[in-house]
Design a protein around this motif. Structure first.
Motif, PDB file in Angstrom:
ATOM      1  N   UNK A 180      12.931   0.822   6.177  1.00  0.00           N
ATOM      2  CA  UNK A 180      13.746   0.649   7.392  1.00  0.00           C
ATOM      3  C   UNK A 180      12.833   0.446   8.598  1.00  0.00           C
ATOM      4  N   UNK A 181      11.735   1.194   8.640  1.00  0.00           N
ATOM      5  CA  UNK A 181      10.796   1.048   9.740  1.00  0.00           C
ATOM      6  C   UNK A 181      10.116  -0.326   9.682  1.00  0.00           C
ATOM      7  N   UNK A 182       9.750  -0.754   8.468  1.00  0.00           N
ATOM      8  CA  UNK A 182       9.060  -2.037   8.311  1.00  0.00           C
ATOM      9  C   UNK A 182       9.965  -3.232   8.583  1.00  0.00           C
ATOM     10  N   UNK A 195       0.801  -1.240   0.000  1.00  0.00           N
ATOM     11  CA  UNK A 195       0.000   0.000   0.000  1.00  0.00           C
ATOM     12  C   UNK A 195       0.825   1.278   0.000  1.00  0.00           C
ATOM     13  N   UNK A 196       1.826   1.347  -0.878  1.00  0.00           N
ATOM     14  CA  UNK A 196       2.653   2.548  -0.909  1.00  0.00           C
ATOM     15  C   UNK A 196       2.613   3.230  -2.266  1.00  0.00           C
ATOM     16  N   UNK A 197       1.455   3.129  -2.938  1.00  0.00           N
ATOM     17  CA  UNK A 197       1.290   3.744  -4.249  1.00  0.00           C
ATOM     18  C   UNK A 197       0.526   5.050  -4.108  1.00  0.00           C
ATOM     19  N   UNK A 206      -0.184 -10.262   6.111  1.00  0.00           N
ATOM     20  CA  UNK A 206      -0.134  -9.463   4.897  1.00  0.00           C
ATOM     21  C   UNK A 206       0.075 -10.325   3.662  1.00  0.00           C
ATOM     22  N   UNK A 226      -6.249  -8.426   7.031  1.00  0.00           N
ATOM     23  CA  UNK A 226      -4.951  -7.853   7.394  1.00  0.00           C
ATOM     24  C   UNK A 226      -4.409  -8.442   8.696  1.00  0.00           C
ATOM     25  N   UNK A 276      11.708  11.562   3.467  1.00  0.00           N
ATOM     26  CA  UNK A 276      12.159  10.183   3.233  1.00  0.00           C
ATOM     27  C   UNK A 276      13.477   9.825   3.890  1.00  0.00           C
ATOM     28  N   UNK A 277      14.409  10.776   3.992  1.00  0.00           N
ATOM     29  CA  UNK A 277      15.711  10.436   4.578  1.00  0.00           C
ATOM     30  C   UNK A 277      15.797  10.839   6.055  1.00  0.00           C
ATOM     31  N   UNK A 290       1.182   9.060   3.102  1.00  0.00           N
ATOM     32  CA  UNK A 290       2.335   8.565   2.361  1.00  0.00           C
ATOM     33  C   UNK A 290       3.180   9.723   1.842  1.00  0.00           C
ATOM     34  N   UNK A 321       6.374   3.893  -3.498  1.00  0.00           N
ATOM     35  CA  UNK A 321       7.209   4.869  -2.790  1.00  0.00           C
ATOM     36  C   UNK A 321       8.066   4.216  -1.728  1.00  0.00           C
ATOM     37  N   UNK A 367      17.828   4.249  -2.765  1.00  0.00           N
ATOM     38  CA  UNK A 367      16.426   4.488  -2.424  1.00  0.00           C
ATOM     39  C   UNK A 367      16.307   5.847  -1.747  1.00  0.00           C
ATOM     40  N   UNK A 368      15.512   6.744  -2.343  1.00  0.00           N
ATOM     41  CA  UNK A 368      15.371   8.087  -1.784  1.00  0.00           C
ATOM     42  C   UNK A 368      14.423   8.125  -0.578  1.00  0.00           C
ATOM     43  N   UNK A 369      13.725   7.014  -0.326  1.00  0.00           N
ATOM     44  CA  UNK A 369      12.803   6.952   0.819  1.00  0.00           C
ATOM     45  C   UNK A 369      13.153   5.805   1.765  1.00  0.00           C
ATOM     46  N   UNK A 370      14.333   5.771   2.319  1.00  0.00           N
ATOM     47  CA  UNK A 370      14.694   4.594   3.113  1.00  0.00           C
ATOM     48  C   UNK A 370      13.868   4.445   4.399  1.00  0.00           C
ATOM     49  N   UNK A 371      13.236   5.529   4.849  1.00  0.00           N
ATOM     50  CA  UNK A 371      12.556   5.471   6.151  1.00  0.00           C
ATOM     51  C   UNK A 371      11.445   4.421   6.179  1.00  0.00           C
ATOM     52  N   UNK A 372      10.701   4.301   5.069  1.00  0.00           N
ATOM     53  CA  UNK A 372       9.542   3.406   5.084  1.00  0.00           C
ATOM     54  C   UNK A 372       9.983   1.959   5.306  1.00  0.00           C
TER      55      UNK A 372
END
Ligand SMILES: NC(=O)c1ccc[n+]([C@@H]2O[C@H](COP(=O)([O-])OP(=O)(O)OC[C@H]3O[C@@H](n4cnc5c(N)ncnc54)[C@H](O)[C@@H]3O)[C@@H](O)[C@H]2O)c1
Ligand SMILES: [Zn+2]
Ligand SMILES: [Zn+2]
Lengths: 389, 136
Positions: free
Chosen positions: A115-117, A50-52, A286, A283, B130-131, B123, A130, A108-113
């Motif tokens: 990394x958290x998961x 669900x990251x679209x 997943x 859910x 993001x960083x 999102x 994303x 990856x410009x969005x590592x937070x997502x």
């Protein structure tokens, strides 16, 4: 330019979007000549990942012509015919140094997502949500390719577009499963899933010298392709007891290497399908790990299971007891394309690896929503739908 | 459960994390004792990279060789009373790693092809930073 966009869960449309521009000095812009559906896209389209965002351009397996080159690019020039790895890797970090390209620290410009998961973030991918960097995908007339010296490969003249296209994702993924799964001469190898990825994993196992390679699916046309083009045995899971068949065909030992190429939307004729589907829809889990469970159970003692199918989160009833007590090695990865593409192109040039049969449907980009519908429903014996922008 | 609710169930914790970071940044209260943020860059370094010089005025930075030829461990500790946030440190460390290893920091694709909707707001908030988020 024209592009295939994700408009919401199970909603795709071809729309007009701005042309991509060079963003970093190592980028090139590629005019896409062929781009193809992948089983991974189905997980995005169906909302399982669900990251679209509305308007995201899909597609990550493609081939094209370089039309613009950033100032730091050394290996490519305008006019090069290139096939591009679906994962974006810098080529300079510790992971890239170890040839674990999809784990790149800088792609990856969005590592937070993620990394958290998952604790640490893998690299970025084209057209893959994303969570994987939100990079515009290849189902478009043009695409920006970052780190082009690392991820884009010039296709030798002897290899056709139709064949080289699949080095981008499915053939490198399949090869990785057999290679990192540790396939050796004399091995019995079982592959779950006869989609493009499973077929390519089976072909890799054959070329790496496996004694017997057995591909499991229920779709007759795909199993026919396995027999005809891959040179492997087949097993229809709706007609046979998979575990018992594999035991018989491996002299009672069980397969040495089990490669899972099905993913989180696995199907099963048994009761656990309903159970897994309901839990996934609520859910409570997943992913549906039906083929992974079966592979772990069927694998010989001390054997190896490689998970190529994409999973996003948590699964239920994971057979940890079998894994531990049978001394298994279980591994998985997103594809390390940069590690395999040059070798695959050589094998394609020699005719050892053929892929044209996977492109059961070729159509203009305008028809991509219909192409995905046919691909998803496995209608009209579809294995892969190729779009020509 | 509707599709929207389902998608939010998974996205929500991430968006919530981002919101916490944003709220912390706004509140003037003195921050609770913070962790040390560490990354390994895959290069030998003898001095603090230029990209961390500005930050170095308000935080404690130390370098140590990483074992097994893995390069250099850069540690950042934010002292009590420093105006610097965890989010800023994460971003600076990630960008520094990329600058040291690659000489550049990857930018997202552009121009954007997406549309803002209420459903993708959490999102978007997460990816705009993001960083800055995550566990680093
Ligand atoms: N690791 C990677 O980098 C990577 C790259 C590409 C694709 N993938 C993943 O690999 C998987 C396969 O991709 P694909 O493009 O071949 O997909 P696909 O949808 O074309 O094929 C999947 C096949 O699995 C079969 N299948 C379903 N349930 C099964 C079961 N219980 N046992 C045996 N077969 C079963 C289906 O009938 C189908 O033929 C997907 O999950 C995809 O996301 C991973
Ligand atoms: Zn793919
Ligand atoms: Zn890298």
């Amino acid at each position: 330019m024209k592009a295939l966009q994700w408009q919401g869960v199970n909603k795709l449309a071809v729309g007009t979007v701005p042309d991509p521009g060079l963003r970093n000095p190592g980028d090139v812009i590629v005019k896409v000549t062929r781009t193809v559906t992948c089983g991974s896209d189905l997980h995005l389209i169906g909302g399982y990942i669900p990251f679209m965002e509305k308007g995201d351009v899909l597609g990550h397996e493609f081939l094209g012509e370089v039309v613009e080159v950033g100032p730091d690019v050394k290996r490519h020039r305008v006019g090069d015919r290139v096939v591009v790895s679906s994962f974006i890797s810098c080529g300079r970090c510790w992971y890239c140094d170890q040839e674990l390209y999809s784990l790149c620290d800088n792609g990856n410009t969005n590592p937070a997502i993620t990394e958290t998961l998952w604790g640490y973030a893998p690299g970025g991918c084209f057209g893959y949500s994303h969570a994987m960097g939100g990079n515009a995908g290849s189902h478009a007339e043009y695409i920006r390719v970052p780190f082009a010296d690392v991820g884009a490969f010039t296709v030798p003249d002897e290899v056709s577009d139709e064949r080289a296209l699949f080095a981008s994702d499915s053939a490198s993924t399949g090869w990785m499963g057999a290679d990192l799964g540790g396939v050796k001469p004399g091995d019995v190898v079982a592959v779950w899933g006869a989609g493009a990825v499973g077929q390519m994993a089976a072909r890799a196992a054959v070329l790496l010298g496996a004694e017997r390679v057995i591909v499991i699916d229920r779709l007759g046309n795909r199993l026919d392709q396995v027999a005809k083009h891959i040179g492997a045995e087949t097993l229809d899971y709706e007609r046979a007891d998979v575990a018992a068949e594999l035991r018989e065909r491996s002299g009672g030992r069980g397969p040495d290497v089990c490669i899972e190429a099905v993913g989180m939307e696995a199907h099963s004729p048994g009761a656990h399908f309903g159970y897994d589907q309901i839990k996934q829809q609520l859910r409570l889990q997943t992913d549906r790990p039906i083929a992974v469970r079966e592979a772990i159970h069927a694998c010989r003692k001390g054997g190896s299971v490689f998970v190529l199918g994409v999973y996003a989160g948590f699964v239920d009833k994971f057979p940890l007891g079998a894994l531990m007590n049978k001394g298994l090695t279980v591994r998985g990865a997103q594809m390390h394309g940069q590690r395999y593409i040059p070798m695959l192109l050589e094998r394609m040039a020699k005719g050892e690896l053929t892929t044209e049969h996977l492109a059961t449907h070729v159509m203009p980009l305008d028809q991509a929503p219909e192409g995905y519908r046919i691909f998803k429903e496995k209608e009209d014996n579809c294995v892969r739908a190729v779009f020509v922008p | 459960m509707g599709r929207t609710a389902r998608a939010l169930l998974i996205v929500a914790p991430i968006a919530a994390g981002t919101a916490v970071v944003a709220a912390k940044r706004r509140s003037g209260r003195s921050p609770s004792p913070r962790r040390t943020h560490v990354v390994t860059v895959h290069r030998p370094l003898s001095e603090i990279p230029g990209s961390l010089e500005e930050l170095a005025k308000s935080v404690e930075i130390s370098l140590a060789p990483a074992p097994g030829d893995r390069g250099t461990e850069i540690s950042v500790r934010i002292p009590e009373g420093s105006p610097v946030t965890d989010a800023e440190v994460r971003r600076a460390l990630r960008e520094t790693r990329s600058l040291v290893e690659v000489g550049d920091v990857l930018l997202p694709s552009g121009p954007p092809t997406t549309e803002k909707t209420p459903l993708n707001r959490p999102l978007r908030t997460a990816t705009e930073h993001g960083r800055e988020g995550g566990l680093l």
